[in-house]
Design a protein around this motif. Sequence first.
Motif, PDB file in Angstrom:
ATOM      1  N   ARG A  46     -16.848 -23.908 -80.230  1.00 52.26           N
ATOM      2  CA  ARG A  46     -15.920 -23.524 -79.244  1.00 52.26           C
ATOM      3  C   ARG A  46     -14.235 -23.968 -79.520  1.00 52.26           C
ATOM      4  O   ARG A  46     -13.275 -23.347 -79.183  1.00 52.26           O
ATOM      5  CB  ARG A  46     -16.122 -24.180 -77.847  1.00 52.26           C
ATOM      6  N   SER A  47     -14.422 -25.150 -80.385  1.00 48.81           N
ATOM      7  CA  SER A  47     -12.941 -25.642 -80.344  1.00 48.81           C
ATOM      8  C   SER A  47     -12.276 -25.681 -81.793  1.00 48.81           C
ATOM      9  O   SER A  47     -11.243 -25.989 -82.073  1.00 48.81           O
ATOM     10  CB  SER A  47     -13.037 -27.270 -79.972  1.00 48.81           C
ATOM     11  N   ILE A  69     -11.674 -13.373 -76.011  1.00 50.35           N
ATOM     12  CA  ILE A  69     -10.533 -13.190 -76.859  1.00 50.35           C
ATOM     13  C   ILE A  69      -9.961 -14.911 -77.001  1.00 50.35           C
ATOM     14  O   ILE A  69      -8.814 -15.422 -76.410  1.00 50.35           O
ATOM     15  CB  ILE A  69      -9.439 -12.607 -76.540  1.00 50.35           C
ATOM     16  N   THR A  70     -10.630 -15.617 -78.022  1.00 50.31           N
ATOM     17  CA  THR A  70     -10.175 -16.963 -78.100  1.00 50.31           C
ATOM     18  C   THR A  70     -10.395 -17.382 -79.563  1.00 50.31           C
ATOM     19  O   THR A  70     -11.117 -16.651 -80.207  1.00 50.31           O
ATOM     20  CB  THR A  70     -11.260 -17.793 -77.255  1.00 50.31           C
ATOM     21  N   MET A  71      -9.909 -18.296 -80.091  1.00 54.14           N
ATOM     22  CA  MET A  71      -9.791 -18.831 -81.493  1.00 54.14           C
ATOM     23  C   MET A  71     -11.217 -18.615 -82.217  1.00 54.14           C
ATOM     24  O   MET A  71     -11.485 -17.894 -83.055  1.00 54.14           O
ATOM     25  CB  MET A  71      -9.270 -20.174 -81.556  1.00 54.14           C
ATOM     26  N   GLN A  72     -12.192 -18.860 -81.470  1.00 52.87           N
ATOM     27  CA  GLN A  72     -13.773 -18.999 -81.931  1.00 52.87           C
ATOM     28  C   GLN A  72     -14.288 -17.691 -82.304  1.00 52.87           C
ATOM     29  O   GLN A  72     -14.935 -17.503 -83.441  1.00 52.87           O
ATOM     30  CB  GLN A  72     -14.743 -19.448 -81.062  1.00 52.87           C
ATOM     31  N   LYS A  73     -13.857 -16.739 -81.599  1.00 57.49           N
ATOM     32  CA  LYS A  73     -14.313 -14.961 -82.034  1.00 57.49           C
ATOM     33  C   LYS A  73     -13.340 -14.495 -82.897  1.00 57.49           C
ATOM     34  O   LYS A  73     -13.555 -13.285 -83.327  1.00 57.49           O
ATOM     35  CB  LYS A  73     -14.005 -14.272 -80.664  1.00 57.49           C
ATOM     36  N   GLY A  74     -12.094 -15.067 -83.573  1.00 58.09           N
ATOM     37  CA  GLY A  74     -11.715 -14.277 -84.561  1.00 58.09           C
ATOM     38  C   GLY A  74     -10.780 -13.006 -84.032  1.00 58.09           C
ATOM     39  O   GLY A  74     -10.919 -12.024 -85.027  1.00 58.09           O
TER      40      GLY A  74
END
Length: 437
Positions: free
Chosen positions: A184-185, A262-267
């Motif tokens: 997640r992070s 739509i977050t960093m983990q999902k690219g």
Amino acid sequence: MRVLMFGWEFPPHISGGLGTACYGLTKGLSKVEDLDIVFVVPKAYGDEDQSKMQLVGANGVTINQVQTHVEKFKSKHTYLEVDSQLVPYNDPDEYYTFSSRDVYGKNKFFKVDKEGKLEFSGKYGANLIEEIYKYAYVASTISMDHDHDVIHAHDWLCYPAGIAAKEVSGKPLVIHVHATDFDRSGGSVNPKVFEIEKMGMDAADKIIAVSNLTRNIVIEKYGQDPDKVVTVYNAVEPVSFEEKQAIKKGVKEKVVTFLGRITMQKGPEYFVEAAYQVLKRTSNVRFVMAGSGDMLEKMVTRAAQLGIADKFHFTGFLKGDDVFNMLKMSDVYVMPSVSEPFGISPLEAMQSNVPTIISKQSGVSEILTHAIKVDYWDIDAMADAIYGIIRYDSLSNEFKEKGKEEVDSLKWANAALNVYDVYNSTIESFVEQTNQN
């Protein structure tokens, strides 16, 4: 065999992959003849499907001998106060920080109503950590009220509940790692979340990981014995052909879809950059980013900077039938995750006859053959794959046909049998150790 299972949500009240996976697994386990499940959630609404198992809402449990129980619980647990919202499976994802304080620092934490019940929102809001520990507190009572042979706790939200139940009943604990904070992070692990995760893993008699990718993280980052950690892959619920043909897209162009937080983990940024590369080669395509999260505004801005906003659509958060309706209108599905413990959405896409591109940094890539695999950072390879599928019908049809066949064989009933084997081996080992002691 009776299983006391702790989850955080249950259909139709779900907001992400955790609820979907729990429901699919419990349906699969319900087909095992000598197994009964008591499935516990923080808040039950009354409209859940209980045909396959008994559902218990912590919000409906009367707490007896509150003061005595509270003092005992207080001596073993600490309370973590949330300074900002933590939304691990819902939208939008937000950054979060924690600070430690005594579990009874706020009177409202264990405030009961006149019937002796605690209130739960069942959400992922600002009081999430309070609810996690209230849930653990009630779990100890539930474990006394329901006979069981093994305890199964899904993801870090439920680890304290599983531990509390084990402390009271003395039964073995199996935890199910659907994700870790390293996923997640992106490596910037929150120490308090890590503490809860490691506490659950250390207390567990057996750990189920959703992929070898996740299994390796559990072993290497959390210091767990490899013999204690087993991989059981997720699956997908069958959907009829008629259902998948119910909706047609309303544009002539090809549609390429990103569907997730739509977050960093999902690219998501890699998807936007790949879209730009594709649009330099053809205008016969539209891109859709379905979801919400902390990077949404940044992605909208980037699409505008690249001059592709007229070919790029942002739908917001989708769930339930809206997810499948979006997939039915798609010609390509892309999951460019930076770190994905498993990833059920590619299975749903392939099941819906949508050619799929996934990152090599995903657990689901370990089991899929008929999906194109690229490194999440390789924008050129991603763009080439997208262009190839939308340009050549024979290639698209090949992935549709073979992908559908492959995913149809990935059934929750099979995953459930693997989990059932974990239960049996855990109980046997637990009994042996108990007898030796």
